[in-house]
Write a protein that holds these residues in place. Structure first.
Motif, PDB file in Angstrom:
ATOM      1  N   ARG A 205      48.022  47.536  38.737  1.00  0.00           N
ATOM      2  CA  ARG A 205      46.888  47.038  37.980  1.00  0.00           C
ATOM      3  C   ARG A 205      46.743  45.524  37.926  1.00  0.00           C
ATOM      4  O   ARG A 205      45.785  45.326  37.914  1.00  0.00           O
ATOM      5  CB  ARG A 205      47.395  47.489  36.421  1.00  0.00           C
ATOM      6  CG  ARG A 205      47.493  48.922  36.306  1.00  0.00           C
ATOM      7  CD  ARG A 205      46.248  49.506  36.312  1.00  0.00           C
ATOM      8  NE  ARG A 205      45.098  48.999  35.325  1.00  0.00           N
ATOM      9  CZ  ARG A 205      44.950  49.272  34.044  1.00  0.00           C
ATOM     10  NH1 ARG A 205      45.887  50.491  33.808  1.00  0.00           N
ATOM     11  NH2 ARG A 205      44.098  48.816  33.379  1.00  0.00           N
ATOM     12  N   VAL A 206      47.979  44.956  38.171  1.00  0.00           N
ATOM     13  CA  VAL A 206      47.834  43.323  38.054  1.00  0.00           C
ATOM     14  C   VAL A 206      47.125  42.876  39.332  1.00  0.00           C
ATOM     15  O   VAL A 206      46.199  42.160  39.319  1.00  0.00           O
ATOM     16  CB  VAL A 206      49.146  42.624  37.974  1.00  0.00           C
ATOM     17  CG1 VAL A 206      48.895  41.151  38.306  1.00  0.00           C
ATOM     18  CG2 VAL A 206      49.492  42.967  36.592  1.00  0.00           C
ATOM     19  N   THR A 207      47.498  43.525  40.631  1.00  0.00           N
ATOM     20  CA  THR A 207      46.740  43.265  41.880  1.00  0.00           C
ATOM     21  C   THR A 207      45.248  43.856  41.668  1.00  0.00           C
ATOM     22  O   THR A 207      44.492  42.929  42.266  1.00  0.00           O
ATOM     23  CB  THR A 207      47.607  43.892  42.929  1.00  0.00           C
ATOM     24  OG1 THR A 207      48.957  43.499  42.988  1.00  0.00           O
ATOM     25  CG2 THR A 207      46.978  43.456  44.395  1.00  0.00           C
ATOM     26  N   GLY A 208      44.909  44.813  41.262  1.00  0.00           N
ATOM     27  CA  GLY A 208      43.599  45.118  40.988  1.00  0.00           C
ATOM     28  C   GLY A 208      42.828  44.220  40.408  1.00  0.00           C
ATOM     29  O   GLY A 208      41.648  43.844  40.597  1.00  0.00           O
ATOM     30  N   ARG A 209      43.621  43.796  39.324  1.00  0.00           N
ATOM     31  CA  ARG A 209      42.618  42.936  38.310  1.00  0.00           C
ATOM     32  C   ARG A 209      42.633  41.534  39.024  1.00  0.00           C
ATOM     33  O   ARG A 209      41.470  40.929  38.824  1.00  0.00           O
ATOM     34  CB  ARG A 209      43.474  42.640  37.158  1.00  0.00           C
ATOM     35  CG  ARG A 209      42.926  41.914  35.988  1.00  0.00           C
ATOM     36  CD  ARG A 209      43.547  41.653  34.634  1.00  0.00           C
ATOM     37  NE  ARG A 209      42.887  40.801  33.571  1.00  0.00           N
ATOM     38  CZ  ARG A 209      42.095  41.360  32.624  1.00  0.00           C
ATOM     39  NH1 ARG A 209      41.738  42.637  32.772  1.00  0.00           N
ATOM     40  NH2 ARG A 209      41.424  40.472  31.846  1.00  0.00           N
ATOM     41  N   ALA A 210      43.595  41.158  39.958  1.00  0.00           N
ATOM     42  CA  ALA A 210      43.411  39.962  40.485  1.00  0.00           C
ATOM     43  C   ALA A 210      42.490  39.678  41.552  1.00  0.00           C
ATOM     44  O   ALA A 210      41.734  38.903  42.030  1.00  0.00           O
ATOM     45  CB  ALA A 210      44.835  39.472  40.878  1.00  0.00           C
ATOM     46  N   LEU A 211      42.307  40.993  42.362  1.00  0.00           N
ATOM     47  CA  LEU A 211      41.384  40.944  43.301  1.00  0.00           C
ATOM     48  C   LEU A 211      39.950  41.512  42.891  1.00  0.00           C
ATOM     49  O   LEU A 211      39.261  41.637  43.935  1.00  0.00           O
ATOM     50  CB  LEU A 211      42.047  42.057  44.488  1.00  0.00           C
ATOM     51  CG  LEU A 211      43.144  41.728  45.252  1.00  0.00           C
ATOM     52  CD1 LEU A 211      43.748  42.843  45.968  1.00  0.00           C
ATOM     53  CD2 LEU A 211      43.143  40.469  45.952  1.00  0.00           C
ATOM     54  N   ARG A 212      39.992  41.726  41.739  1.00  0.00           N
ATOM     55  CA  ARG A 212      38.469  42.369  41.133  1.00  0.00           C
ATOM     56  C   ARG A 212      37.378  41.270  41.675  1.00  0.00           C
ATOM     57  O   ARG A 212      36.371  41.394  42.228  1.00  0.00           O
ATOM     58  CB  ARG A 212      38.802  42.660  39.727  1.00  0.00           C
ATOM     59  CG  ARG A 212      37.197  43.399  39.480  1.00  0.00           C
ATOM     60  CD  ARG A 212      37.349  43.623  37.760  1.00  0.00           C
ATOM     61  NE  ARG A 212      38.613  44.621  37.869  1.00  0.00           N
ATOM     62  CZ  ARG A 212      39.301  44.799  36.625  1.00  0.00           C
ATOM     63  NH1 ARG A 212      38.612  44.054  35.458  1.00  0.00           N
ATOM     64  NH2 ARG A 212      40.350  45.462  36.771  1.00  0.00           N
ATOM     65  N   PRO A 213      37.782  39.838  41.310  1.00  0.00           N
ATOM     66  CA  PRO A 213      36.728  38.865  41.732  1.00  0.00           C
ATOM     67  C   PRO A 213      36.547  38.683  43.101  1.00  0.00           C
ATOM     68  O   PRO A 213      35.493  38.622  43.757  1.00  0.00           O
ATOM     69  CB  PRO A 213      37.227  37.789  41.175  1.00  0.00           C
ATOM     70  CG  PRO A 213      38.290  38.115  40.182  1.00  0.00           C
ATOM     71  CD  PRO A 213      38.701  39.298  40.655  1.00  0.00           C
ATOM     72  N   VAL A 214      37.204  38.952  43.935  1.00  0.00           N
ATOM     73  CA  VAL A 214      37.286  38.700  45.519  1.00  0.00           C
ATOM     74  C   VAL A 214      36.480  39.795  45.847  1.00  0.00           C
ATOM     75  O   VAL A 214      35.968  39.825  46.829  1.00  0.00           O
ATOM     76  CB  VAL A 214      38.739  38.921  46.158  1.00  0.00           C
ATOM     77  CG1 VAL A 214      38.507  38.939  47.704  1.00  0.00           C
ATOM     78  CG2 VAL A 214      39.649  37.765  45.768  1.00  0.00           C
ATOM     79  N   GLU A 215      36.686  41.179  45.299  1.00  0.00           N
ATOM     80  CA  GLU A 215      35.808  42.350  45.738  1.00  0.00           C
ATOM     81  C   GLU A 215      34.229  42.207  45.512  1.00  0.00           C
ATOM     82  O   GLU A 215      33.355  42.305  46.195  1.00  0.00           O
ATOM     83  CB  GLU A 215      36.309  43.640  45.173  1.00  0.00           C
ATOM     84  CG  GLU A 215      35.348  44.764  45.210  1.00  0.00           C
ATOM     85  CD  GLU A 215      35.062  45.122  46.671  1.00  0.00           C
ATOM     86  OE1 GLU A 215      34.097  45.928  46.840  1.00  0.00           O
ATOM     87  OE2 GLU A 215      35.968  45.018  47.403  1.00  0.00           O
TER      88      GLU A 215
END
Length: 497
Positions: A205-215
């Motif tokens: 969850r934390v990694t997905g939230r952190a990578l959401r702006p990158v996506e």
């Protein structure tokens, strides 16, 4: 140990051989995580699993050692007491097993049981080996007559008596040790997977939230084409690496957009500049074909040659600009800037206004002598085009001994440059007086080329205030002293001006 390892390997090979034929082994390699999110989650789970395993083994080892030490201490005390009675020949005073001991047995060197607690009455000696020498040793056995539910930690104390060597065996149950092992193992078996699942879920969850702006940045960049360079990627409100990545990406898009606009404008201006002399040249050639009077041909052909020369000069300037835009590296040569300037001035022929030169000595810079000479030539061409009767060229240095700057100034007594035009004159194909510039053969590229070449050398070219005319100032960093390096001689510049 070796036999067990070999047996395990044979079993593993047998298990692999029994895999279904429809499952290619290469597919097993595809199960590896391919995304950053999956790799981060897998890495976190593996690291926590390893740390948990190490901590579990360490905890079990420390707990077992502590409980075992406590059990041995109580049994050893009672064994020493009984051994003292045996050494004094007073085994009749031996008391029943005390607190922390389950049984006591005294055996002589021939394996005969001399004394024992009631729970071992009638049983043979516990130790299959007779005592050989005095001392204390520890054993772990399962004494079946006592039930066999838990292991027994047996303390053996061998002592010398009037009848010979006697071994005293005192056993204490390891039920507390076994119970602690079972409880701790059960807790780890149940809690370990739960902890790993929690770590995996939180990391995912934390990694997905952190990578959401990158996506979001990736998706926006994927939609930007060569016609959509005005678009920008979203910048997250967080002040972290992702936000800095988005800002850097937007700066890159700004540069790409500026480069595209500049390229399109350059192509349009170049097409316009090439069309005019080509049209004039074609007209002159058509007139020369139509005129039958041979006495007029030299004049017509001379005009055509002048236009060809303009085309040649324009093509040379466009080629140089293309090389500059390609960001070709500047040759790192140590040059005497004064010598470069002097040779560039001496190579000029037929200047309308004499050039007064004042050059400082020992001004060493790094770069290309040909390109620096081209800067001086373009500045002097511009000054000659507009000067009334004076052109001054000055070279000096400013700054301290460690951070000096070379300053090259070209001043004339022409009409001057208005403050609002001091940046516009360095744009390509820019003419402040279009008609007069065409009469003098300028295409509006000289100052643009001079500024670009100066920037490639780490310097600046600006238009400064001048009380009577124009003054263009070049600033270049002076090279650090290098006494063991010879200076590259300034190239001889040849011109047909």
């Amino acid at each position: 140990m070796a036999d067990a390892l070999a047996s395990a390997l044979r079993g593993l090979r047998g298990s692999v051989a029994r895999l279904p034929r429809w499952i290619p082994l290469r597919r097993l390699g595809r199960l590896r995580p391919t995304t950053v999110r999956a790799r981060a989650t897998a890495g976190a789970v593996v690291v926590v699993a390893v740390a948990l395993a190490v901590a579990s083994f360490a905890l079990l080892g420390l707990l077992r050692a502590d409980l075992l030490r406590n059990a041995e201490r109580d049994a050893a005390q009672q064994a020493q007491t009984v051994a003292g009675l045996a050494a004094a020949g007073d085994l009749d005073r031996m008391r029943p097993a005390g607190l922390g001991a389950d049984f006591v047995q005294v055996v002589n060197a021939r394996g005969r049981v001399l004394r024992s607690t009631p729970n071992l009455a009638g049983l043979p000696a516990l130790a299959p080996v007779t005592p050989l020498r005095p001392g204390t040793s520890f054993h772990t056995w399962r004494v079946r007559p006592l039930g066999g539910e838990h292991r027994q930690r047996v303390v053996q104390v061998t002592t010398q008596t009037p009848q010979g060597l006697v071994a005293v065996f005192v056993g204490t149950s390891l039920r507390d040790v076994d119970a602690a092992d079972d409880t701790t193992t059960a807790a780890l078996v149940v809690g370990g997977p739960l902890l790993l699942a929690t770590v995996g879920f939180v990391t995912w969850r934390v990694t997905g939230r952190a990578l959401r702006p990158v996506e979001a940045i990736r998706a926006e960049v994927a939609e930007i084409g060569d016609r959509d360079l005005h678009r920008r990627v979203p910048v997250p409100p967080t002040r972290d690496e992702v936000a800095r990545l988005a800002e850097t990406m937007n700066l890159t898009l700004d540069r790409l957009e500026s480069s595209g606009i500049r390229q399109r404008r350059f192509i349009a201006d170049a097409s316009h500049e090439l069309r005019s002399p080509i049209t004039v040249l074609r007209t002159q050639l058509e007139v020369a074909l139509a005129v039958r009077d041979q006495e007029l041909w030299p004049e017509l052909i001379g005009g055509a040659l002048e236009d060809v020369e303009r085309l040649q000069q324009l093509a040379s300037d466009l080629l140089l600009l293309a090389r500059i835009d390609a960001a070709q590296p500047v040759p790192a040569e140590r040059l005497d800037l004064g010598g470069v300037v002097r040779d560039a001035v001496e190579a000029r022929l037929g200047d309308r206004v004499p050039v007064r030169v004042s050059l400082a000595a020992d001004v060493v810079v790094e770069g290309s002598g040909l390109w620096l000479a081209r800067v001086v030539t373009n500045l002097l061409d511009n000054a000659q085009r507009f000067a009334a009767g004076r052109v001054d060229l000055t070279l000096r240095t400013v700054g301290g001994p460690r951070a000096r700057t070379a300053v090259l100034e070209v001043a004339d007594d022409g009409p001057g440059i208005a403050p609002e035009d001091r940046e516009r004159i360095f744009e390509r194909f820019t003419r402040l007086d279009d008609a007069r510039s065409r009469d003098h053969g300028g295409a509006g590229l000289g100052l643009a080329i001079a500024r670009d070449l100066t920037s490639h050398h780490g310097g600046t070219l600006t238009a400064a205030d001048s009380p009577g005319g124009a003054r263009l100032v070049v600033r270049l960093p002076v090279a650090p002293p290098a006494p063991d390096t010879a200076l590259t001689p300034a190239p001889r510049v040849h011109t047909d001006r």
